[in-house]
Motif scaffolding. Structure first.
Motif, PDB file in Angstrom:
ATOM      1  N   GLU A 196      26.730  39.334  -6.191  1.00 17.22           N
ATOM      2  CA  GLU A 196      25.575  40.064  -5.669  1.00 17.22           C
ATOM      3  C   GLU A 196      24.374  39.177  -5.393  1.00 17.22           C
ATOM      4  OE1 GLU A 196      22.724  43.872  -6.952  1.00 17.22           O
ATOM      5  OE2 GLU A 196      24.419  43.240  -8.200  1.00 17.22           O
ATOM      6  N   GLY A 211      37.179  44.363  -4.116  1.00 20.39           N
ATOM      7  CA  GLY A 211      35.870  43.739  -4.124  1.00 20.39           C
ATOM      8  C   GLY A 211      35.863  42.236  -4.169  1.00 20.39           C
ATOM      9  N   GLN A 230      27.655  45.863   0.375  1.00 26.78           N
ATOM     10  CA  GLN A 230      27.342  46.404  -0.949  1.00 26.78           C
ATOM     11  C   GLN A 230      25.826  46.445  -1.190  1.00 26.78           C
ATOM     12  OE1 GLN A 230      29.818  47.676  -2.822  1.00 26.78           O
ATOM     13  NE2 GLN A 230      31.133  47.060  -1.099  1.00 26.78           N
ATOM     14  N   ASP A 231      25.048  45.613  -0.457  1.00 26.61           N
ATOM     15  CA  ASP A 231      23.584  45.618  -0.584  1.00 26.61           C
ATOM     16  C   ASP A 231      22.994  46.476   0.534  1.00 26.61           C
ATOM     17  OD1 ASP A 231      23.746  43.979  -2.719  1.00 26.61           O
ATOM     18  OD2 ASP A 231      22.675  42.286  -1.837  1.00 26.61           O
ATOM     19  N   CYS A 273      36.461  49.819   2.446  1.00 23.19           N
ATOM     20  CA  CYS A 273      35.430  49.434   1.470  1.00 23.19           C
ATOM     21  C   CYS A 273      34.056  49.359   2.140  1.00 23.19           C
ATOM     22  CB  CYS A 273      35.781  48.099   0.827  1.00 23.19           C
ATOM     23  SG  CYS A 273      37.173  48.162  -0.322  1.00 23.19           S
ATOM     24  N   ALA A 308      30.810  51.651   1.455  1.00 21.41           N
ATOM     25  CA  ALA A 308      29.508  51.109   1.047  1.00 21.41           C
ATOM     26  C   ALA A 308      28.383  51.676   1.919  1.00 21.41           C
ATOM     27  CB  ALA A 308      29.525  49.583   1.118  1.00 21.41           C
ATOM     28  N   ASN A 358      31.759  43.001   1.474  1.00 19.20           N
ATOM     29  CA  ASN A 358      30.931  42.514   0.366  1.00 19.20           C
ATOM     30  C   ASN A 358      29.446  42.533   0.711  1.00 19.20           C
ATOM     31  OD1 ASN A 358      33.068  42.129  -1.359  1.00 19.20           O
ATOM     32  ND2 ASN A 358      33.364  39.988  -0.816  1.00 19.20           N
TER      33      ASN A 358
END
Length: 561
Positions: free
Chosen positions: A242, A10, A281-282, A316, A320, A278
């Motif tokens: 985030e 991450g 992730q949202d 990853c 996600a 990354n």
């Protein structure tokens, strides 16, 4: 530029540093000038890549040569790292006070190289060289000095313990100012510094303020691979936190991040894949990323790219996306499952774990070879068991049918005898009843006529109703047929329009590929020409140096005579 270190789960990216001054000569041609320096220290300089310092051993000014030799003598090696003992950096600080440009450049490149090689030298650099000195050089009007100074800042940013100095003592305004300039080498170093600083969350606000985030996003769209790579790693570091992901999306960062996944440059792929993982992730970023083709690109990387870091970031990212229930069918339709199955076979445990987790979210459970063999064995055993059970059921069914047939024959015999007895009794009853029925016949005939007329009237009404129903059905079918023809005509026109647009899009993509090919060939030709010129210049410098050595030897010979 190269990678320094990479955190796995991450975390944004690697740290970036400048290792050598471009265009230097081979070290072996410089050793003869270091007559007062031991072979051991010369080897330390060779290992550390301090060509810029070794060129000063032949400098025209004795004080410069003396400082260069004194600094070389202060080099030491500990834990396989080349460092500087005692007050060695003070000799480089003395060189920076000379008005001679070559001496200043050589000292600055030495500081930059050591700062990039060994973080243990950073404290001594800040103490003996001084942060104000580095800042002044970064503001210099001389481009060569300014470039080296910003490289020093970038390499100092490798060390988290120096971040407070860079962030709090005027480093960020200088970096922003140089970033807005037109010098590509300065922009590369600036973006490396951004990436290193943004590996620590407390620094991100300071980096992205005053238009910093917009600068980074613009760098990520650059045609220069090194600058683009540094920008992507910076975005990946920022996106690791985030709260900054919506800012990146609003600043237009999704497009260059997703576009980088088609690059053939492995460093660009590492940065782009990390940033993609990354940002994914949202869930708010999923739809715009998918619209830009991120799933197809990640799936292709999963199948084709063999780099463990890229595979891990791809796993990853797909994990996600798989965590979004609304995208479950989309991922399956776009063949993401095939890519994840490739990643499950990876030798890297973390890649495999991410891929297995993603498949589980999609309702697909990856099985090992032993699991598959056990399942096949159980299937065979189950088939054999079912065959035996089917045979037993068939036998029981045959026996049941035989019993039912015998019982049916017995029932039919009893029923036949009962029917014969009933027939005899019926004949007797009929004889007795005929006499009574004859009396009733006339009454029934009259009643039958009345019922016949009523039935005829009902039939006539039913036929009239059926006629009206058929007319209504014919009208409805005509309307349905007209509507169907209209829909078919609309669908035909839509299909023709879709084919036309597909043809236009294919032509546009082919034109774009041709343009990219021509541009790539032009850059390759330019690079070949630049290298040839650099090679000729180096040959000329070497020839001049040899000629100077020959003249010096002849001069010493004449003096000896």
């Amino acid at each position: 530029y190269r990678q320094e270190k990479m955190a796995r789960r991450g975390v944004g990216t690697m740290k970036l540093k400048t290792l050598r001054r471009p265009g230097v000569k081979n070290l072996s041609s410089m050793f003869d000038n270091a007559t007062l320096v031991s072979d051991e220290h010369l080897m330390y300089a060779d290992e550390a890549g301090l060509e810029s310092l070794l060129t000063l051993l032949d400098h025209e000014h004795p004080t410069v040569r003396a400082d260069a030799e004194a600094f070389l003598a202060s080099l030491e090696k500990a834990d396989n790292e080349i460092g500087v003992a005692g007050d060695g950096f003070k000799h480089l600080s003395s060189m920076l006070k000379y008005k001679n440009l070559d001496a200043q450049k050589g000292a600055l490149w030495t500081i930059s190289t050591l700062a990039g090689n060994n973080e243990d030298t950073h404290a001594a650099i800040l103490a003996d060289i001084g942060w104000p000195t580095i800042i002044r050089r970064a503001k210099s009007e001389l481009q060569d000095i300014r470039r080296i100074a910003v490289n020093i800042i970038a390499n100092l940013s490798l060390n988290d313990s120096t971040h407070h100095v860079i962030m709090g003592e005027g480093g960020i305004p200088i970096l922003h100012s140089l970033a807005r300039g037109n010098d590509l080498q300065e922009q590369r170093a600036v973006c490396n510094a951004y990436a290193n600083l943004c590996s620590v969350e407390e620094n991100v606000d300071g980096v992205i303020k005053d238009g910093g985030l917009g600068i980074i996003v613009e760098f990520s769209k650059s045609s220069d691979d090194e600058l683009r790579m540094a920008a992507l790693h910076t975005l990946a570091n920022i996106a690791n936190m985030e709260k900054y992901r919506p800012m990146i999306a609003q600043a237009g960062g999704l497009e260059p991040i997703v576009d980088s996944l088609t690059s053939t440059n492995i460093m660009l792929l590492k940065g782009g894949a990390a940033a993609t993982a990354n940002m994914a992730q949202d869930h708010e970023n999923h739809d715009p990323m998918i619209q830009r083709g991120v799933i197809e690109r990640l799936t292709l990387l999963a199948r084709k790219c063999k780099n463990d870091e890229v595979q891990y970031r791809v796993a990853c990212a797909l994990n996600a996306f798989a965590g979004n229930p609304a995208l479950k069918q989309t991922l399956k339709d776009q063949k993401a499952v095939d890519g994840l199955k490739v990643l499950v076979r990876s030798k890297d445990a973390e890649v495999k774990a991410e891929a297995i987790e993603a498949l589980a979210k999609l309702g697909i459970h990856a099985k090992s070879k032993a699991d598959k063999e056990r399942a096949e064995r159980e299937a065979r055993e189950r088939a054999e068991r079912e065959a035996l059970e089917a045979e037993a059921r068939a036998k029981a069914e045959r026996e049941r049918l035989a019993r039912e047939r015998a019982e049916q024959e017995a029932r039919e015999k009893a029923e036949r005898e009962a029917r014969e007895a009933e027939a005899r009794a019926k004949a007797e009853r009929e004889r007795l009843a005929r006499e009574a029925e004859e009396a009733e016949r006339r009454r029934k005939a009259e009643e039958e006529e009345r019922r016949r007329r009523e039935e005829e009237e009902r039939r006539r009404q039913a036929e009239e109703e059926e006629r009206r129903r058929r007319e209504e059905e014919a009208r409805r079918r005509a309307e349905e047929e007209a509507r169907r023809k209209a829909e078919e005509e609309a669908r035909r026109k839509a299909e023709e329009e879709a084919r036309r647009r597909a043809a236009e899009e294919a032509a546009r993509k082919q034109a774009e590929l041709d343009r990219q090919k021509l541009e790539r060939e032009r850059r390759i030709a330019a690079e070949k020409e630049r290298r040839e010129k650099l090679y000729q210049r180096n040959l000329e410098l070497e020839r001049q140096m040899l000629e100077r050595e020959r003249l010096e030897k002849e001069e010493r010979s004449r003096r000896g005579q």
